[in-house]
Scaffold this motif. Structure first.
Motif, PDB file in Angstrom:
ATOM      1  N   ALA A  13       1.699  -9.713 -16.796  1.00 43.56           N
ATOM      2  CA  ALA A  13       2.067  -8.373 -17.262  1.00 43.56           C
ATOM      3  C   ALA A  13       0.880  -7.419 -17.135  1.00 43.56           C
ATOM      4  O   ALA A  13       1.044  -6.261 -16.722  1.00 43.56           O
ATOM      5  N   LYS A  14      -0.314  -7.899 -17.477  1.00 45.33           N
ATOM      6  CA  LYS A  14      -1.508  -7.046 -17.377  1.00 45.33           C
ATOM      7  C   LYS A  14      -1.825  -6.734 -15.917  1.00 45.33           C
ATOM      8  O   LYS A  14      -2.249  -5.626 -15.596  1.00 45.33           O
ATOM      9  N   GLN A  15      -1.619  -7.722 -15.034  1.00 44.83           N
ATOM     10  CA  GLN A  15      -1.846  -7.470 -13.614  1.00 44.83           C
ATOM     11  C   GLN A  15      -0.852  -6.432 -13.102  1.00 44.83           C
ATOM     12  O   GLN A  15      -1.225  -5.553 -12.319  1.00 44.83           O
ATOM     13  N   ASP A  16       0.386  -6.514 -13.540  1.00 39.58           N
ATOM     14  CA  ASP A  16       1.383  -5.518 -13.154  1.00 39.58           C
ATOM     15  C   ASP A  16       0.986  -4.138 -13.675  1.00 39.58           C
ATOM     16  O   ASP A  16       1.145  -3.128 -12.982  1.00 39.58           O
ATOM     17  N   GLU A  17       0.478  -4.130 -14.894  1.00 42.19           N
ATOM     18  CA  GLU A  17       0.056  -2.860 -15.496  1.00 42.19           C
ATOM     19  C   GLU A  17      -1.074  -2.238 -14.679  1.00 42.19           C
ATOM     20  O   GLU A  17      -1.084  -1.030 -14.439  1.00 42.19           O
ATOM     21  N   VAL A  18      -2.018  -3.060 -14.235  1.00 39.14           N
ATOM     22  CA  VAL A  18      -3.126  -2.554 -13.420  1.00 39.14           C
ATOM     23  C   VAL A  18      -2.587  -1.968 -12.118  1.00 39.14           C
ATOM     24  O   VAL A  18      -2.997  -0.881 -11.693  1.00 39.14           O
ATOM     25  N   LEU A  19      -1.655  -2.672 -11.497  1.00 37.45           N
ATOM     26  CA  LEU A  19      -1.067  -2.165 -10.260  1.00 37.45           C
ATOM     27  C   LEU A  19      -0.319  -0.855 -10.491  1.00 37.45           C
ATOM     28  O   LEU A  19      -0.423   0.085  -9.693  1.00 37.45           O
ATOM     29  N   GLN A  20       0.430  -0.793 -11.585  1.00 38.22           N
ATOM     30  CA  GLN A  20       1.194   0.421 -11.868  1.00 38.22           C
ATOM     31  C   GLN A  20       0.283   1.604 -12.152  1.00 38.22           C
ATOM     32  O   GLN A  20       0.640   2.747 -11.885  1.00 38.22           O
ATOM     33  N   ASN A  21      -0.893   1.340 -12.667  1.00 37.46           N
ATOM     34  CA  ASN A  21      -1.821   2.425 -12.989  1.00 37.46           C
ATOM     35  C   ASN A  21      -2.725   2.777 -11.814  1.00 37.46           C
ATOM     36  O   ASN A  21      -3.540   3.692 -11.916  1.00 37.46           O
ATOM     37  N   SER A  22      -2.587   2.051 -10.699  1.00 40.11           N
ATOM     38  CA  SER A  22      -3.393   2.346  -9.512  1.00 40.11           C
ATOM     39  C   SER A  22      -2.842   3.579  -8.817  1.00 40.11           C
ATOM     40  O   SER A  22      -1.640   3.868  -8.874  1.00 40.11           O
ATOM     41  N   SER A  23      -3.736   4.261  -8.139  1.00 40.47           N
ATOM     42  CA  SER A  23      -3.305   5.451  -7.403  1.00 40.47           C
ATOM     43  C   SER A  23      -2.528   5.024  -6.161  1.00 40.47           C
ATOM     44  O   SER A  23      -2.607   3.880  -5.711  1.00 40.47           O
ATOM     45  N   VAL A  24      -1.816   5.976  -5.601  1.00 42.10           N
ATOM     46  CA  VAL A  24      -1.043   5.707  -4.394  1.00 42.10           C
ATOM     47  C   VAL A  24      -1.985   5.298  -3.266  1.00 42.10           C
ATOM     48  O   VAL A  24      -1.681   4.375  -2.493  1.00 42.10           O
ATOM     49  N   ASP A  25      -3.137   5.945  -3.189  1.00 44.70           N
ATOM     50  CA  ASP A  25      -4.108   5.607  -2.140  1.00 44.70           C
ATOM     51  C   ASP A  25      -4.598   4.166  -2.293  1.00 44.70           C
ATOM     52  O   ASP A  25      -4.698   3.430  -1.308  1.00 44.70           O
ATOM     53  N   ASP A  26      -4.908   3.780  -3.522  1.00 42.46           N
ATOM     54  CA  ASP A  26      -5.364   2.405  -3.765  1.00 42.46           C
ATOM     55  C   ASP A  26      -4.274   1.392  -3.417  1.00 42.46           C
ATOM     56  O   ASP A  26      -4.544   0.356  -2.804  1.00 42.46           O
ATOM     57  N   LEU A  27      -3.052   1.714  -3.781  1.00 38.96           N
ATOM     58  CA  LEU A  27      -1.932   0.822  -3.469  1.00 38.96           C
ATOM     59  C   LEU A  27      -1.734   0.712  -1.960  1.00 38.96           C
ATOM     60  O   LEU A  27      -1.478  -0.373  -1.432  1.00 38.96           O
ATOM     61  N   GLN A  28      -1.877   1.846  -1.265  1.00 36.79           N
ATOM     62  CA  GLN A  28      -1.729   1.843   0.194  1.00 36.79           C
ATOM     63  C   GLN A  28      -2.823   0.997   0.835  1.00 36.79           C
ATOM     64  O   GLN A  28      -2.562   0.236   1.761  1.00 36.79           O
ATOM     65  N   LYS A  29      -4.045   1.090   0.316  1.00 37.31           N
ATOM     66  CA  LYS A  29      -5.143   0.279   0.845  1.00 37.31           C
ATOM     67  C   LYS A  29      -4.849  -1.210   0.622  1.00 37.31           C
ATOM     68  O   LYS A  29      -5.088  -2.034   1.518  1.00 37.31           O
ATOM     69  N   MET A  30      -4.347  -1.546  -0.542  1.00 37.67           N
ATOM     70  CA  MET A  30      -4.006  -2.958  -0.828  1.00 37.67           C
ATOM     71  C   MET A  30      -2.940  -3.447   0.125  1.00 37.67           C
ATOM     72  O   MET A  30      -3.029  -4.566   0.655  1.00 37.67           O
ATOM     73  N   LEU A  31      -1.953  -2.578   0.374  1.00 35.24           N
ATOM     74  CA  LEU A  31      -0.881  -2.931   1.297  1.00 35.24           C
ATOM     75  C   LEU A  31      -1.422  -3.134   2.706  1.00 35.24           C
ATOM     76  O   LEU A  31      -1.049  -4.094   3.381  1.00 35.24           O
ATOM     77  N   ASP A  32      -2.303  -2.242   3.123  1.00 32.37           N
ATOM     78  CA  ASP A  32      -2.885  -2.335   4.466  1.00 32.37           C
ATOM     79  C   ASP A  32      -3.720  -3.616   4.605  1.00 32.37           C
ATOM     80  O   ASP A  32      -3.707  -4.250   5.662  1.00 32.37           O
ATOM     81  N   GLU A  33      -4.403  -4.010   3.546  1.00 30.94           N
ATOM     82  CA  GLU A  33      -5.214  -5.232   3.579  1.00 30.94           C
ATOM     83  C   GLU A  33      -4.346  -6.487   3.710  1.00 30.94           C
ATOM     84  O   GLU A  33      -4.764  -7.471   4.299  1.00 30.94           O
ATOM     85  N   LEU A  34      -3.155  -6.418   3.139  1.00 32.83           N
ATOM     86  CA  LEU A  34      -2.253  -7.576   3.218  1.00 32.83           C
ATOM     87  C   LEU A  34      -1.659  -7.725   4.618  1.00 32.83           C
ATOM     88  O   LEU A  34      -1.266  -8.827   5.004  1.00 32.83           O
ATOM     89  N   GLY A  35      -1.599  -6.656   5.349  1.00 32.80           N
ATOM     90  CA  GLY A  35      -1.079  -6.719   6.720  1.00 32.80           C
ATOM     91  C   GLY A  35       0.426  -6.874   6.722  1.00 32.80           C
ATOM     92  O   GLY A  35       1.130  -6.530   5.776  1.00 32.80           O
TER      93      GLY A  35
END
Length: 74
Positions: A51-73
């Motif tokens: 739940a805390k990990q989900d909370e961290v993801l939900q509080n991340s900016s769109v740019d940070d989320l996009q970078k994470m997505l790009d890293e996953l390929g």
């Protein structure tokens, strides 16, 4: 009379065996209950971590989320 017969001795041994079996069964039951409680606590902690990990993801900016997505390929 304080003399023990072979029947008395045999009964004492049988009683000792039954007591030992009961003691072992009770110890096994207690161990199983403790293991179950530890498993439940571990599951609860893992759920809170998720739940805390989900909370961290939900509080991340769109740019940070996009970078994470790009890293996953792909």
């Amino acid at each position: 009379m304080n003399t023990k017969t072979s029947v008395d001795t045999e009964l004492e041994v049988q009683i000792a065996i039954v007591k030992h079996i009961v003691f072992v069964k009770l110890a096994e039951k207690e161990d199983a209950e403790k293991a179950s409680a530890r498993k439940a606590q571990k599951q609860k902690i893992m759920s809170i971590i998720a739940a805390k990990q989900d909370e961290v993801l939900q509080n991340s900016s769109v740019d940070d989320l996009q970078k994470m997505l790009d890293e996953l390929g792909d």
